[in-house]
Design a protein around this motif. Sequence first.
Motif, PDB file in Angstrom:
ATOM      1  N   UNK A  99       5.295   1.049 -14.624  1.00 55.78           N
ATOM      2  CA  UNK A  99       5.243   0.193 -15.525  1.00 55.78           C
ATOM      3  C   UNK A  99       5.503   1.184 -16.954  1.00 55.78           C
ATOM      4  N   UNK A 100       6.374   0.635 -17.858  1.00 59.85           N
ATOM      5  CA  UNK A 100       6.774   1.263 -18.924  1.00 59.85           C
ATOM      6  C   UNK A 100       7.349   0.243 -19.852  1.00 59.85           C
ATOM      7  N   UNK A 101       7.076   0.285 -21.411  1.00 60.35           N
ATOM      8  CA  UNK A 101       7.773  -0.224 -22.296  1.00 60.35           C
ATOM      9  C   UNK A 101       9.406   0.177 -22.237  1.00 60.35           C
ATOM     10  N   UNK A 102      10.075  -0.752 -22.681  1.00 58.04           N
ATOM     11  CA  UNK A 102      11.627  -0.316 -22.578  1.00 58.04           C
ATOM     12  C   UNK A 102      11.831   0.551 -23.756  1.00 58.04           C
ATOM     13  N   UNK A 103      11.121   0.725 -24.569  1.00 58.15           N
ATOM     14  CA  UNK A 103      11.385   1.886 -25.381  1.00 58.15           C
ATOM     15  C   UNK A 103      10.986   3.334 -25.115  1.00 58.15           C
ATOM     16  N   UNK A 104      10.376   3.275 -23.822  1.00 57.72           N
ATOM     17  CA  UNK A 104       9.855   4.528 -23.282  1.00 57.72           C
ATOM     18  C   UNK A 104      10.144   4.881 -22.003  1.00 57.72           C
ATOM     19  N   UNK A 105      11.546   4.071 -21.549  1.00 52.70           N
ATOM     20  CA  UNK A 105      11.723   4.305 -20.226  1.00 52.70           C
ATOM     21  C   UNK A 105      12.140   5.615 -19.796  1.00 52.70           C
ATOM     22  N   UNK A 106      11.795   6.066 -18.685  1.00 53.04           N
ATOM     23  CA  UNK A 106      12.160   7.261 -17.995  1.00 53.04           C
ATOM     24  C   UNK A 106      13.222   7.074 -17.018  1.00 53.04           C
ATOM     25  N   UNK A 107      14.560   7.755 -17.221  1.00 47.66           N
ATOM     26  CA  UNK A 107      15.566   7.415 -16.457  1.00 47.66           C
ATOM     27  C   UNK A 107      15.077   7.741 -15.122  1.00 47.66           C
ATOM     28  N   UNK A 108      14.326   8.914 -14.753  1.00 50.17           N
ATOM     29  CA  UNK A 108      14.061   9.015 -13.362  1.00 50.17           C
ATOM     30  C   UNK A 108      13.222   8.009 -12.587  1.00 50.17           C
ATOM     31  N   UNK A 109      12.572   7.288 -13.430  1.00 52.75           N
ATOM     32  CA  UNK A 109      11.612   6.128 -12.920  1.00 52.75           C
ATOM     33  C   UNK A 109      12.352   4.924 -12.825  1.00 52.75           C
ATOM     34  N   UNK A 110      13.350   4.743 -13.690  1.00 53.41           N
ATOM     35  CA  UNK A 110      14.516   3.794 -13.476  1.00 53.41           C
ATOM     36  C   UNK A 110      15.193   3.950 -12.044  1.00 53.41           C
ATOM     37  N   UNK A 111      15.504   5.213 -11.682  1.00 56.68           N
ATOM     38  CA  UNK A 111      16.147   5.271 -10.669  1.00 56.68           C
ATOM     39  C   UNK A 111      15.258   5.125  -9.454  1.00 56.68           C
ATOM     40  N   UNK A 112      14.073   5.651  -9.523  1.00 58.22           N
ATOM     41  CA  UNK A 112      13.418   5.518  -8.343  1.00 58.22           C
ATOM     42  C   UNK A 112      13.099   3.895  -7.965  1.00 58.22           C
ATOM     43  N   UNK A 113      13.077   3.025  -8.922  1.00 59.55           N
ATOM     44  CA  UNK A 113      12.717   1.579  -8.813  1.00 59.55           C
ATOM     45  C   UNK A 113      14.205   1.104  -8.060  1.00 59.55           C
ATOM     46  N   UNK A 114      15.118   1.659  -8.722  1.00 58.92           N
ATOM     47  CA  UNK A 114      16.533   1.020  -8.147  1.00 58.92           C
ATOM     48  C   UNK A 114      16.579   1.646  -6.707  1.00 58.92           C
ATOM     49  N   UNK A 115      16.503   2.860  -6.563  1.00 57.99           N
ATOM     50  CA  UNK A 115      16.714   3.306  -5.219  1.00 57.99           C
ATOM     51  C   UNK A 115      15.814   2.451  -4.079  1.00 57.99           C
ATOM     52  N   UNK A 116      14.458   2.481  -4.354  1.00 59.69           N
ATOM     53  CA  UNK A 116      13.701   1.970  -3.539  1.00 59.69           C
ATOM     54  C   UNK A 116      13.668   0.402  -3.381  1.00 59.69           C
ATOM     55  N   UNK A 117      13.581  -0.343  -4.570  1.00 55.60           N
ATOM     56  CA  UNK A 117      13.644  -1.725  -4.656  1.00 55.60           C
ATOM     57  C   UNK A 117      14.869  -2.381  -4.014  1.00 55.60           C
ATOM     58  N   UNK A 118      15.933  -1.899  -4.669  1.00 56.63           N
ATOM     59  CA  UNK A 118      17.324  -2.589  -4.524  1.00 56.63           C
ATOM     60  C   UNK A 118      18.206  -1.781  -3.510  1.00 56.63           C
ATOM     61  N   UNK A 119      18.545  -0.435  -3.397  1.00 55.64           N
ATOM     62  CA  UNK A 119      19.020   0.108  -2.349  1.00 55.64           C
ATOM     63  C   UNK A 119      18.336   0.127  -1.148  1.00 55.64           C
ATOM     64  N   UNK A 120      17.005   0.162  -1.135  1.00 55.96           N
ATOM     65  CA  UNK A 120      16.410   0.354   0.021  1.00 55.96           C
ATOM     66  C   UNK A 120      16.211  -1.216   0.790  1.00 55.96           C
ATOM     67  N   UNK A 121      16.398  -2.314   0.192  1.00 58.08           N
ATOM     68  CA  UNK A 121      16.709  -3.513   0.652  1.00 58.08           C
ATOM     69  C   UNK A 121      18.038  -3.862   0.925  1.00 58.08           C
ATOM     70  N   UNK A 122      18.952  -3.412   0.215  1.00 58.14           N
ATOM     71  CA  UNK A 122      20.408  -3.242   0.753  1.00 58.14           C
ATOM     72  C   UNK A 122      20.657  -2.912   2.232  1.00 58.14           C
TER      73      UNK A 122
END
Length: 260
Positions: free
Chosen positions: A95-118
């Motif tokens: 969870x994060x507000x957009x103004x507080x996004x942490x790039x590492x947290x963004x990458x983790x969600x992309x990798x697990x949720x999207x790459x992992x499914x692909x």
Amino acid sequence: MTQIDLTGRRALVTGGAQGLGEGMARALAAAGARVVVADLQDDLGPKVAESLGDGHGFVHLDVTDDDSWGAAVGRATGILGGLDIVVNNAGVEITSLIVDLDPAAVRKQLEVNLLGTALGIKHAFRAMREQKSGVVINVASVAATIAFPGIAVYSATKSGVDRLTRVAAMESGKLGYGVRVNCLYPGLVPTAMGAGLANDVARIGLFGSPEEAVGAVVELTPSGRLGEVADMADAVVFLASDAARFINGAGLPVDGGMGM
């Protein structure tokens, strides 16, 4: 969902050591399928698999790693004698507000949720295409269909799971694999992840308390309650069965109407 018989089917469920994944693994097994629980949690995963009884198993899997997928599917097909169902359930929400996004947290969600499914779709296709049958079920989220504050990146990844599902179904059909690919959109369920979300959106100031956040979700839900693990697990059993034989490339909302 005892009225659906999956006897003889062989299933792999990612993130099957707890939460929704555990519930899905148990429901598939109760319907007669033999199940391999795939997870990073080498302490919990084998216990879940053992509790399912004889004929089931556990494999270690990092869904973000292609080699880990290859090894896990190889071990799973060795345990089960083949593969008919893959449930791409593993996911993370930060969870994060957009103004507080942490790039590492963004990458983790992309990798697990999207790459992992692909990668899950990739290896499911490779395991099933020669038999020209099979089912892939991807777990998206009601977050893919609504604009709920604090989960922008999670929502984006789950929208991506929806698109992956539809393109994968088309590729399977065009290439003659015979594998159906669908996804479901779970509503909020009070698992560890769901409870964590309620706590987090309160912590960052979007709601006065976790209870207020849960109340807001219920208020948006025509069915008037949160989801239950069994609601999602029964939907997976249905999509895996011949009762859903002409459902392909679709997204099934299991959200009590929240995302309508």
